[in-house]
Design a protein around this motif. Structure first.
Motif, PDB file in Angstrom:
ATOM      1  N   ALA B  33       0.822  -1.217   0.000  1.00 28.82           N
ATOM      2  CA  ALA B  33       0.000   0.000   0.000  1.00 28.82           C
ATOM      3  C   ALA B  33       0.856   1.266   0.000  1.00 28.82           C
ATOM      4  O   ALA B  33       0.432   2.304  -0.511  1.00 28.82           O
ATOM      5  N   ALA B  34       2.059   1.155   0.582  1.00 29.97           N
ATOM      6  CA  ALA B  34       2.909   2.342   0.699  1.00 29.97           C
ATOM      7  C   ALA B  34       3.810   2.554  -0.510  1.00 29.97           C
ATOM      8  O   ALA B  34       4.740   3.355  -0.467  1.00 29.97           O
ATOM      9  N   ASN B  35       3.524   1.855  -1.588  1.00 31.56           N
ATOM     10  CA  ASN B  35       4.337   2.008  -2.810  1.00 31.56           C
ATOM     11  C   ASN B  35       4.539   3.484  -3.144  1.00 31.56           C
ATOM     12  O   ASN B  35       3.579   4.249  -3.270  1.00 31.56           O
ATOM     13  N   GLU B  36       5.781   3.889  -3.295  1.00 25.89           N
ATOM     14  CA  GLU B  36       6.099   5.311  -3.463  1.00 25.89           C
ATOM     15  C   GLU B  36       5.473   5.921  -4.713  1.00 25.89           C
ATOM     16  O   GLU B  36       5.005   7.063  -4.688  1.00 25.89           O
ATOM     17  N   THR B  37       5.470   5.160  -5.785  1.00 23.18           N
ATOM     18  CA  THR B  37       4.898   5.681  -7.036  1.00 23.18           C
ATOM     19  C   THR B  37       3.398   5.920  -6.878  1.00 23.18           C
ATOM     20  O   THR B  37       2.870   6.949  -7.310  1.00 23.18           O
ATOM     21  N   ALA B  38       2.717   4.975  -6.246  1.00 22.77           N
ATOM     22  CA  ALA B  38       1.266   5.096  -6.064  1.00 22.77           C
ATOM     23  C   ALA B  38       0.929   6.246  -5.111  1.00 22.77           C
ATOM     24  O   ALA B  38      -0.006   7.023  -5.356  1.00 22.77           O
ATOM     25  N   VAL B  39       1.702   6.357  -4.058  1.00 19.19           N
ATOM     26  CA  VAL B  39       1.478   7.447  -3.095  1.00 19.19           C
ATOM     27  C   VAL B  39       1.687   8.797  -3.780  1.00 19.19           C
ATOM     28  O   VAL B  39       0.865   9.724  -3.654  1.00 19.19           O
ATOM     29  N   ALA B  40       2.779   8.897  -4.530  1.00 27.57           N
ATOM     30  CA  ALA B  40       3.093  10.160  -5.214  1.00 27.57           C
ATOM     31  C   ALA B  40       2.014  10.496  -6.241  1.00 27.57           C
ATOM     32  O   ALA B  40       1.608  11.661  -6.368  1.00 27.57           O
ATOM     33  N   TRP B  41       1.541   9.488  -6.952  1.00 28.55           N
ATOM     34  CA  TRP B  41       0.500   9.730  -7.960  1.00 28.55           C
ATOM     35  C   TRP B  41      -0.763  10.269  -7.292  1.00 28.55           C
ATOM     36  O   TRP B  41      -1.348  11.257  -7.761  1.00 28.55           O
TER      37      TRP B  41
END
Lengths: 217, 217
Positions: B33-41
């Motif tokens: 859930a904390a994937n950096e790309t997903a969070v940034a998006w």
């Protein structure tokens, strides 16, 4: 021009007949010289038409068209022999389809993905210059692009530029003045890989009178 | 509509962004859930955008888009879990490509020819309704058909007609009002099988802004 069309199925029949109509000398080749289909075709066409074994027809010809079952390309190359096609442009229109598991057929695993029927043919005919083309469409469309309305595409690939120039001339005579050059013969993996899609599209369209158009800027 | 876009690569990013632009609620899903790309998006998009694990995003969504590496489709399905996608339309845009032998990649043998990534996904998500689509073109063309001049084609296939109707609606929103229905999900073998050709055509065209048009009467 002297063309050997090796293969007596629908594809071979259609190509041989059209090349003969265009004024070329054509011999239909089969595993045995006395093949009934080839004999009947030559008799029906009359002057400039003949028949022979794979090797006889190829040795006589300027250009050789391979229109056999692509799944059997290795046995075909063995029957033809390297000498008969040596130094000649070999136009390969085959697809390596395995119908043994029902319809639609699959690609023969040993002749697809990491290789192709075109490459297998070239490997066994070291003296020939194999060019893959026309395997992406129905045999009637091959010789009559107008069956498909508007513009659509033929493709070719091969490792020898002189042979590709000859095949471009052959394609232009059939009505394909601007085929897309896909590069080296290994691109046959892509061209033959279209067939599982084509077979399903055939069912969707309900006719084999369709073709691909690559739309680009 | 609530869309989960599972996968944080270029394809997932492009689809998630376009769906968000169209006014949908979108969550980008990743293995963690904390994937950096997903969070940034999600932070960059603001309202209506979120992120989560594959299972969290899918369980929240009305529709689930699978935009992961098709070669890893089985590991992906295991990470997602059957429950999260149960009863939902799953839009599979993947291709099972193996880059380990160099460029261009081959199709993963275990996921092609006699099966497909789409079918492997459906087999592992028995409660979902998988529809294959959009895997035959570049990600930018997926959401902007006008990058390719004139008319070109999108395809879809699947075993559930209700799900296919939903995917037609999704495709129409992206600019594909008349996709070609290739029939059952097994037609994914044909759609994914286009990729070796597409990759070579990419080199020929020198741009990914091209697409197929099926020309027919």
């Amino acid at each position: 021009m002297k063309y050997a069309v090796l293969g007596t199925g629908m594809v071979g029949h259609t190509l041989a007949t059209r090349l003969h109509e265009l004024g070329h000398e054509v011999r239909m080749g089969a595993r045995v010289a006395a093949n009934e289909t080839a004999v009947a075709w030559a008799e029906a066409r009359g002057a400039r038409a003949g028949h022979g074994s794979f090797a006889e027809a190829a040795a006589w010809a300027d250009r050789v068209i391979v229109a056999v079952n692509g799944a059997q390309i290795e046995a075909f190359a063995e029957a033809l022999g390297n000498d008969a096609a040596a130094g000649k442009t070999v136009i390969d229109v085959t697809n390596p389809l395995d119908f043994s598991q029902g319809m639609p057929p699959i690609l023969v695993p040993e002749l697809s993905n990491t290789t192709s029927a075109g490459e297998a043919l070239q490997a066994r005919l070291s003296g020939a210059r194999v060019v893959k083309t026309l395997n992406t469409m129905n045999h009637e469309v091959m010789v009559d692009p107008a069956r498909v309305p508007g513009q659509s595409d033929a493709f070719l690939c091969g490792d020898d530029e002189v042979a590709k120039a000859e095949v471009r001339e052959f394609l232009a005579e059939l009505g394909w003045p601007e085929p897309i050059d896909m590069g080296p013969l290994s691109a046959a993996r892509g061209l033959e890989g279209l067939m599982p899609f084509w077979l399903r599209m055939w069912g969707v369209v309900g006719s084999a009178d369709f073709n691909y158009r690559i739309v680009r800027k």
